[in-house]
Design a protein around this motif. Structure first.
Motif, PDB file in Angstrom:
ATOM      1  N   ALA A  97     -25.618  60.516 -45.567  1.00  0.00           N
ATOM      2  CA  ALA A  97     -26.902  60.768 -44.812  1.00  0.00           C
ATOM      3  C   ALA A  97     -28.058  60.000 -45.249  1.00  0.00           C
ATOM      4  N   LEU A  98     -28.188  60.598 -46.820  1.00  0.00           N
ATOM      5  CA  LEU A  98     -29.554  59.677 -47.184  1.00  0.00           C
ATOM      6  C   LEU A  98     -29.505  58.251 -46.865  1.00  0.00           C
ATOM      7  N   PHE A 147     -33.803  58.299 -54.445  1.00  0.00           N
ATOM      8  CA  PHE A 147     -33.051  56.957 -54.888  1.00  0.00           C
ATOM      9  C   PHE A 147     -32.056  56.629 -54.237  1.00  0.00           C
ATOM     10  N   VAL A 148     -31.178  57.453 -53.659  1.00  0.00           N
ATOM     11  CA  VAL A 148     -30.139  57.010 -52.916  1.00  0.00           C
ATOM     12  C   VAL A 148     -30.310  56.257 -51.592  1.00  0.00           C
ATOM     13  N   GLY A 149     -31.321  56.975 -51.128  1.00  0.00           N
ATOM     14  CA  GLY A 149     -32.068  56.215 -49.713  1.00  0.00           C
ATOM     15  C   GLY A 149     -32.383  55.055 -49.997  1.00  0.00           C
ATOM     16  N   ALA A 155     -20.926  53.719 -49.039  1.00  0.00           N
ATOM     17  CA  ALA A 155     -21.571  53.714 -50.297  1.00  0.00           C
ATOM     18  C   ALA A 155     -22.340  54.548 -50.778  1.00  0.00           C
ATOM     19  N   GLY A 156     -23.173  55.353 -50.108  1.00  0.00           N
ATOM     20  CA  GLY A 156     -24.184  56.173 -50.530  1.00  0.00           C
ATOM     21  C   GLY A 156     -23.433  57.518 -50.795  1.00  0.00           C
ATOM     22  N   THR A 175     -20.275  57.602 -51.732  1.00  0.00           N
ATOM     23  CA  THR A 175     -19.482  57.353 -53.162  1.00  0.00           C
ATOM     24  C   THR A 175     -20.310  57.529 -54.215  1.00  0.00           C
ATOM     25  N   PHE A 176     -21.664  56.942 -54.013  1.00  0.00           N
ATOM     26  CA  PHE A 176     -22.611  56.893 -55.200  1.00  0.00           C
ATOM     27  C   PHE A 176     -22.983  58.304 -55.719  1.00  0.00           C
ATOM     28  N   LEU A 177     -23.202  59.181 -54.574  1.00  0.00           N
ATOM     29  CA  LEU A 177     -23.523  60.453 -55.202  1.00  0.00           C
ATOM     30  C   LEU A 177     -22.348  61.390 -55.480  1.00  0.00           C
ATOM     31  N   VAL A 178     -21.343  60.770 -54.867  1.00  0.00           N
ATOM     32  CA  VAL A 178     -20.060  61.814 -55.324  1.00  0.00           C
ATOM     33  C   VAL A 178     -19.942  61.435 -57.163  1.00  0.00           C
ATOM     34  N   VAL A 179     -20.115  60.291 -57.458  1.00  0.00           N
ATOM     35  CA  VAL A 179     -20.111  59.706 -58.941  1.00  0.00           C
ATOM     36  C   VAL A 179     -21.296  60.522 -59.423  1.00  0.00           C
TER      37      VAL A 179
END
Lengths: 411, 375
Positions: free
Chosen positions: B108-109, B303-305, B330-331, B333-337
């Motif tokens: 979402a972000l 920072f994600v967005g 990609a967002g 995946t990034f937040l999961v990590v």
């Protein structure tokens, strides 16, 4: 094709367009000329629908613009704006393909028709080599070309251009306008704001002169661009003449003199120094008479272009009596007499006699350009310099303002 | 390659990467579970519908009745691997909800950030630029600090803290939009500045609420403000967030080409047939909605967005038809990590600390390598 009727636009208190009406026929190249701030860009924005007018209507092919909606309007009018935003990272082809937006539904993928239109647009502006380049890495002129291609990909009957030549070198200016003229020959209707009056006169079928938010004149370039209108609209002194190469109207703007001198001047002399002196004096709104001068002399040519009253003489002959009389009258009638190249003038006995005792006197010479004169003429020239205000061409208007009658009566 | 083909290829690739990341990250935690066991446990949960019938009892979400009757699905589970019951509980009930939540919020972000950066033609735009996060913070912190003190506040909000945050977020965005709109036009520069002003004011409100907060609520409020995926790690909020975020995302997809054209400037976009003000309104409303949904369940995660759309723009280019789906994936995946890192620390940090700590240096790296000076 385009019918503008009683359009007014204001920004806050400032009225930019005031009750402007104009019709453009199908297949016409109309040039919009006028001084800075006359409302040319605002006019184009109103016609494109980007700026809804406060009053009045704009009709395209009989349909009111404000009833068309953005999408339908953009299938009829394409716009090449003056400064195109740098749209990061997109390739030139991406940008030109965006010109197909009006022809595509929201969920419709791009069709073969779309890519044909994009290819044709690139071919038309001769810019296939730019297609794969990033738009933000192109030069201003190349970006302009891509924007024109984008407008062509839109495949509209009407094309509006805002200062299409402003950021281009002389070669690309002409290339761009040649292209636009070709498009008009193929049936497009074009309205373009153009700063350069000579280019506008050369390429446009018709001109509309816009000044102070109103259209002052429309019609053929020759009928719109007149000295008086340009003086009123641009507040500039101009010289209009046929360009010997293009046979179109050429407009030369004279150097503007900040302090107009309200003294009449009679100019005696010849050659380029005298011609440039005359240009300065006319630029300062001074009433000038010229002569006697031989036809073909630079001074005579300039005087005829500027419409200055001139006393002509036969070349290589002593001054005859009628000419002398006319010259004496002109000299007596003028508040100040200006002598350009005194060495040459003083070499002519009868001419020098006319000047004897005349004051106030302004003597114009360019030091780098001083003509060597016989000894007698040189001493006469020296006496003219002593009696008058000596100046170079640039300072002539000031000198005319300063020149005073001699106090001691030496005759 | 054609743009739509490129979009599908990239999306499928990044989708696969996301699934792989989820499988690996589910294996990480205080109890060691082999990735194969994780995979088996997940596959065992898969079911296929074989039929449906009406049942007694209502369908309720967060205590609100959606349907007056129940729908009973007859299902079959195609996989039957042997998985220990403790492993199943840890994977399916403890870790997966949190990971799924991270994926949804990251998705979402990043999607909202992509839209905002294009919309504002400004590289520093992020999902919270129109005050969404600040509004959510006011809603949530009010609920946390005053909910216990004034009974009315706690009782009146239907979905509790998430509801308060969502309402605050949407209200703030609407306020900013109203301030910046004059005569039917909303210039983006005005919107940006109005957003900054409202954010500043709401920041003051949050600070005031926290300074005067009753004993024992400060830490909870602070955790919320830093973003914490632990507080809603259950299947019910995950389901609600999933529905809200997917709905918003599906609304954004048809506007990707309009976003491209808007990058040429609003006047040019108008000349190319875009209804600029209407498109801006829709983009603003939907991207505020998708941000609000994410922030409501996870708190403010910075920072994600901002970083993810930037990074993806360097990889796939500026075309939003490719950029929007790839950034969103990609967002996720990034937040999961990032959240896996956060919960692996001894203290179980709020994930916002990790995203900022990882995101900021990465952003600087992008700045030094490529031209992120202009979007």
């Amino acid at each position: 094709m385009i019918d503008v009727d009683g359009v007014s636009v204001s920004f806050g208190d400032a009225t930019v367009l005031d009750d402007v009406s104009l019709s453009v026929e199908r297949g016409t190249f109309l040039g919009l000329v006028g001084p800075n701030g006359a409302g040319k860009t605002t006019f184009l924005r109103a016609v494109s629908g980007a700026l809804p007018p406060d009053a009045g209507t704009i009709a395209l092919d009989g349909d009111l613009l404000d009833e068309l909606g953005s999408k339908a309007a953009s299938r009829r009018v394409a716009v090449v704006p003056q400064d195109t935003a740098v749209s990061f990272g997109f390739t030139a082809r991406d940008v030109v393909a965006m010109g197909r937006t009006p022809h595509r539904g929201r969920f419709e993928p791009s069709s073969r028709e779309d890519s044909r239109a994009v290819d044709e647009a690139f071919a038309r502006v001769d810019a296939e080599h730019l297609a794969a380049r990033r738009i933000d890495e192109l030069s201003g002129g190349e970006r302009q070309t891509v924007t024109i291609a984008r407008a062509l990909a839109q495949e509209t009957p009407i094309l509006l251009l805002d200062e299409p030549t402003a950021s281009l070198d002389i070669n690309h200016q002409v290339e761009t306008l040649e292209l636009v003229a070709d498009l008009v020959a193929d049936g497009k209707t074009v309205v373009a704001a153009i700063h350069d009056l000579s280019l506008a006169a050369r390429y446009c079928d018709e001109l509309a002169l816009l000044a102070d938010g109103d259209i002052v004149a429309t019609g053929l370039p020759e009928s719109v661009l007149t000295r008086d209108r340009l003086a009123d609209s641009f507040d500039a002194r101009t010289v209009l003449r046929r360009d010997p190469v293009t046979e179109s109207l050429g407009v030369t703007t004279l150097a503007r003199q900040p302090d107009a001198v309200e003294r009449s001047v009679h100019l005696v002399g010849s050659g380029s120094v005298a011609a440039r002196t005359l240009e300065r004096l006319v630029g300062a709104d001074t009433t000038v008479t010229v002569g006697p001068v031989a036809p073909g002399d630079a001074l005579a040519e300039t005087a005829s272009l500027l419409g200055v009253e001139t006393i002509e003489r036969y070349p290589h002959e002593p001054l005859d009596d009628p000419t002398l009389t006319a010259a004496r009258e002109a000299i007596d009638g003028a508040a100040v007499v200006a002598v350009a190249n005194p060495g040459l003038v003083a070499g002519d006995d009868r001419l020098y006699e006319l000047l004897a005792g005349r004051s106030p006197l302004v003597v114009v010479e360019e030091t780098g350009d001083r003509q060597p004169a016989p000894e007698r003429a040189e001493s006469r020239a020296e006496s003219l310099r002593l009696r008058g205000e000596a100046t170079d061409v640039r300072g002539v208007v000031d000198a005319v303002g300063r020149a005073r009658p001699l106090v001691e009566a030496d005759d | 390659m054609r743009t739509d083909v490129r979009a599908v290829v990239w999306s499928v690739g990044l989708g696969a990467l996301l699934l792989a990341t989820i499988a690996v990250c589910t294996a990480v935690g205080p109890v060691d579970i082999a990735p194969t066991a994780v995979l088996a446990a997940i596959l065992n949960e898969l079911w296929l519908p074989t039929g449906a019938r009406l049942t007694d009892g209502a369908v309720r979400v967060f205590g609100v009745t959606l349907l007056p009757f129940g729908v009973g699905l007859q299902t079959t589970h195609p996989f039957g691997f042997h998985v220990a019951e403790t492993t199943r509980v840890i994977v399916v009930s403890l870790r997966l909800p949190r990971i799924a939540l991270a994926a949804i919020v990251g998705f979402a972000l990043a999607a909202a950030g992509t839209v905002m950066q294009g919309f504002f033609r400004n590289p520093m735009a992020d999902p919270s630029i129109v005050g969404v996060s600040s509004g959510a913070a006011v809603g949530a912190v009010t609920f946390i600090t005053l909910g216990g003190v004034i009974p009315f506040v706690g009782a009146a909000v239907p979905f509790g803290i998430e509801g308060a945050a969502f309402v605050g977020a949407v209200a703030a965005a609407f306020l900013v939009y109203t301030i910046a709109t004059e005569g039917g036009r909303t210039p983006v520069a005005t919107l940006l500045l109005a957003g900054v002003a409202v954010q500043t004011f709401l920041g003051a409100v949050v600070s005031f609420l926290m300074v005067t907060s009753p004993e024992g609520t400060l830490q909870r409020a602070y955790y919320w403000l830093l973003g914490d995926l632990g507080m809603n790690a259950a299947w019910e909020p995950v389901g609600v967030a999933f529905v809200a975020v997917s709905a918003c995302f599906l609304l954004l997809l048809p506007f990707t080409r309009d976003l491209n054209v808007l990058m040429l400037g609003e006047e040019d976009a108008h000349h190319l047939g875009i209804e600029v003000e209407r498109t801006k309104r829709i983009l603003l409303a939907v991207s505020s909605g998708i941000t609000a949904a994410g922030v409501a369940v996870a708190g403010v995660i910075g920072f994600v967005g901002l970083v993810v759309p930037h990074a993806m723009r360097l990889v796939v280019g500026p075309d939003h038809r490719v950029l929007l789906p790839t950034s969103a994936l990609a967002g996720a995946t990034f937040l999961v990590v990032a959240d896996t890192l956060a919960r692996s620390t001894a203290e179980v940090l709020p994930v916002g600390i990790v995203t900022a700590a990882v995101g900021a240096p990465f952003f600087l790296f992008l700045l030094s390598r490529r031209e992120v000076h202009a979007l």
